[in-house]
Design an enzyme around this catalytic site. Structure first.
Site: not given
Length: 709
Positions: A232, A267, A326, A349, A389, A391, A441, A446, A539
């Site tokens: 990267w 990725c 990603h 992944d 998810n 914050d 949301e 949720e 990115y």
């Protein structure tokens, strides 16, 4: 009859055409028979005499270095008795004229890999010259754990060798064409080599859960000399820039020939190669892009962003980051290793982000577990849950007596996990699959999912870094019993709404020209301190340069809006572009603080660069084995020269990856490269081209041509 000649086999016809058609394996470029488990195959045995009732006839299938019956790696089928052996069966259909037609059905739970065949007749045995039979997973077989019902879905997720990988940013999503090429020469053999490298015991090779976990580790070169080396840095000497690849074929072929990691991947390359490997082995798989993807190293469901006094992000204070996008994969399988309810798509992944049980790998993590907040479910569901998810928490950092003092500025709930995307089934367009990963949301579901997740996460050590409890707690109501209005409630409107709009597409060399729109919904006048800054970012969220900021105080009368322009000259970022160069974005961060209150609002946006196109000139149709010419034309319409340009083109089933060095392309200059190709297979074929230069890494184009017999 015992006096007559002993029965001997003189040849085997694997009836390749018929078997591969029925097994959906006729596209593999391989000399041997490639078939799927749990489904019948027919073979013709040539004999030295007519078959008599007393003649013994057995087939032996063996796999691995030391085939043993008790390991399940040596299968002996008595064609006379037709008796079941380890879930395999074989019997004679007919015999005449010194020929014998037999049928063999492997177990739907058979070990996947490359078998050799031997035919035993009493004390004689016969090994065909090409004795290999490749046995793959079978999504067409109801008893196989990778069974998938819909035909269109299997055509896409198992048989389609072309597709798109979605990149860019949440505000500007673009589809990058990608040739998966799972049927091309040497690809199946490279997958078999990976299975051998995986050190999976023979029994584990029956299980798509363990095979997909092993492949997620082997597609990256960390730990195990796997396929791709990640890079990267923006500097790709000694390898290929991640943005120059147009597909997986050249990567896997080079890996198989050299047995050394290929340089370099990011990725989308890791994901493209993993899709190829999984589809090649017969496990339905798709590449999935998550925009605003949280890389939450602390596992506390939040990503901290630290700002200096000018409200510009600081890069060196946190390992957490939000990637603009990603890309990972979903693979389709049942999960007999888990409680009921977790079958279906599983996230895997292969980009080396975090270690799982000591190795860089991730998954399979059931999408149902991520959706419902069951973060303890195997494997790595906690990490995937945070990616979609977490914050975003903005902190102000101030030096007080030589120590950093942190003040919380604003929390953006559910900042991560936007527009989760994959290629649609049977169509060349993007499908949004966010709802398979998370509930809407603000909905009751949720909140329940979030509560389930935080219950399991609150025990994990470093959650209390800055003496503020885990942030997601803040957005839970204490009790989650539905109140009557819960089902249709609107989330509360904030008093201040921030919007960032771009006046025109951003071409390298043009100024950045934005408007920040501040709206208030409060029925009173307010004074708002606005700080906006722009950074050049990779990115993966790494800040490469601060390129400008503004601070303004604005007054808003009740329920009104005001526009604040933000304009930055091109020379502020142009010098940096060459040094960054990977899927770069301009990140705009806006913080609004209402004077006289502790209310603060945050908004950010990623602007991606737009580029002039490559055009492809070629006929709309062509014939198998007849050559045609294909030209690639690029005009540099930018106000700057592109240095050290390289054009890479590939056409599956027509020509191998070819590259042209174009040197420097001055403004206004047109380049044209031509390739003559001879198609080998009929059907819709796609030609993909990318142009990379020192400043710009990823201009790509595709064109479809219809090949007829």
């Amino acid at each position: 009859s015992s006096l007559g000649p002993q029965l001997m086999v003189t040849g085997v016809d694997f009836l390749k055409g018929k078997n591969t058609r029925l097994h959906h394996t006729d596209a593999y470029e391989n000399q041997s028979l490639v078939v799927r488990r749990g489904q019948g195959i027919e073979m013709k045995l040539m004999l030295n005499k007519e078959l008599s009732t007393s003649d013994k006839l057995k087939l032996q299938f063996s796999i691995g270095d030391k085939p043993m019956k008790n390991q399940g790696t040596l299968i002996c089928l008595n064609l006379r008795s037709g008796k079941d052996y380890n879930g395999w069966r074989g019997s004679i259909i007919a015999s005449s004229n010194k020929e014998c037609l037999v049928t063999v059905t492997s177990s739907p739970n058979a070990i996947v890999g490359k078998y050799s065949l031997k035919v035993v007749t009493g004390s004689n045995s016969y090994k065909p010259e090409n004795d290999a039979v490749y046995l793959l997973f079978n999504p067409w077989c109801k008893e196989d754990t990778v069974f998938m019902a819909g035909e269109a879905e299997k055509n896409e997720y198992v048989l389609n060798d072309m597709g798109y990988i979605y990149v860019g940013s949440a505000d500007y999503i673009s589809g990058r064409p990608w040739n998966f090429g799972q049927f091309e020469e040497l690809i199946l053999d490279s997958c078999m080599y990976l299975l051998d490298q995986s050190k999976l015991k023979p029994n584990a090779r029956r299980d798509p859960v363990l095979v997909s976990r092993a492949m997620s580790a082997l597609v990256n070169a960390n730990d195990d000399k796997g396929v791709l080396m990640g890079n990267w840095s923006g500097v790709y000497t000694g390898g290929t820039s991640p943005l120059a690849w147009v597909g997986s074929v050249a990567i896997l072929q080079q890996y198989y020939k050299t047995k050394q990691p290929v340089c370099y991947g990011q990725c989308w390359v890791f994901s493209g190669v993993l899709t190829t490997v999984m589809r090649c082995l017969g496990i339905p798989t798709r590449s999935v892009s998550n925009f605003d993807s949280a890389h939450d190293t602390q596992e506390d469901l939040r990503v901290d962003i630290f700002l200096n006094e000018n409200r510009e992000p600081l890069s060196n204070l946190t390992m957490d980051s939000i990637w603009n996008f990603h890309v990972w994969n979903d693979a389709w399988m049942k999960r007999p290793d888990l409680p009921a309810g977790f079958d279906g798509w599983q996230a895997i992944d292969s980009t080396p982000q975090e270690q799982s049980q000591g190795i860089f790998r991730c998954g399979p993590s059931p999408l149902k577990a991520v959706l419902e907040g069951h973060v303890y479910v195997n494997f790595d569901s906690k990490f995937v849950y945070a990616e979609v998810n977490a914050d975003k928490v903005y902190w102000k950092v101030k030096k007080v007596n030589g120590q950093n003092k942190y003040t919380k500025l604003a929390v953006v709930t559910n900042a991560a996990g936007k527009h989760i995307s994959t290629k649609a089934v049977g169509q060349n367009k993007r499908e949004d699959i966010t709802m398979q990963y998370k509930y809407p949301e603000g909905s009751l579901m949720e909140r329940r999912s979030m509560q389930t997740a935080t219950t399991f996460l609150s025990g994990s050590g470093s959650g209390l870094r800055y003496a503020s409890a885990i942030v997601p707690r803040a957005r839970m109501r204490e009790n989650v019993t539905p109140s009557p209005s819960d089902h249709d409630e609107e989330p509360l409107k904030p008093e201040v709404d921030l919007e960032i709009t771009s006046k025109s597409p951003l071409y390298p060399g043009n100024p950045i020209d934005l408007d920040i729109i501040v709206k208030t919904f409060a029925p009173k006048s307010q004074t708002i301190n606005l700080a906006a800054s722009c950074q050049l970012q990779s990115y993966t969220g790494q800040i490469k340069a601060n390129i400008g900021c503004i601070k303004e105080t604005i007054k808003l009368e009740n329920k009104s809006e005001v526009k604040v322009p933000l304009k930055i000259a091109a020379d502020k970022y142009m010098g940096m572009l060459a040094s960054v160069g990977d899927e770069d974005v301009i990140k705009v961060t806006v913080i609004a603080e209402i004077e006289g209150t502790d209310k603060k609002f945050a908004k950010d946006m990623s602007l991606t660069f737009q580029y002039p196109p490559i055009t492809v000139e070629m006929p709309a149709t062509a014939k198998v084995d007849e050559e045609f010419s294909c030209a690639f034309v690029f005009k540099n319409t930018l106000g700057m020269a592109l240095r050290d340009c390289k054009l890479c083109v590939e056409g599956l089933g027509m020509f191998k990856l070819t590259s042209f060095d174009q040197g420097d392309i001055e403004p206004g200059r047109i380049i044209k490269s031509r390739i003559i190709c001879t198609p080998k297979r009929a059907g819709e074929k796609k030609i993909v081209a990318t142009l990379a230069s020192i400043q710009i890494k990823g201009i790509s184009v595709e064109k479809i041509i219809s090949i007829t017999k």
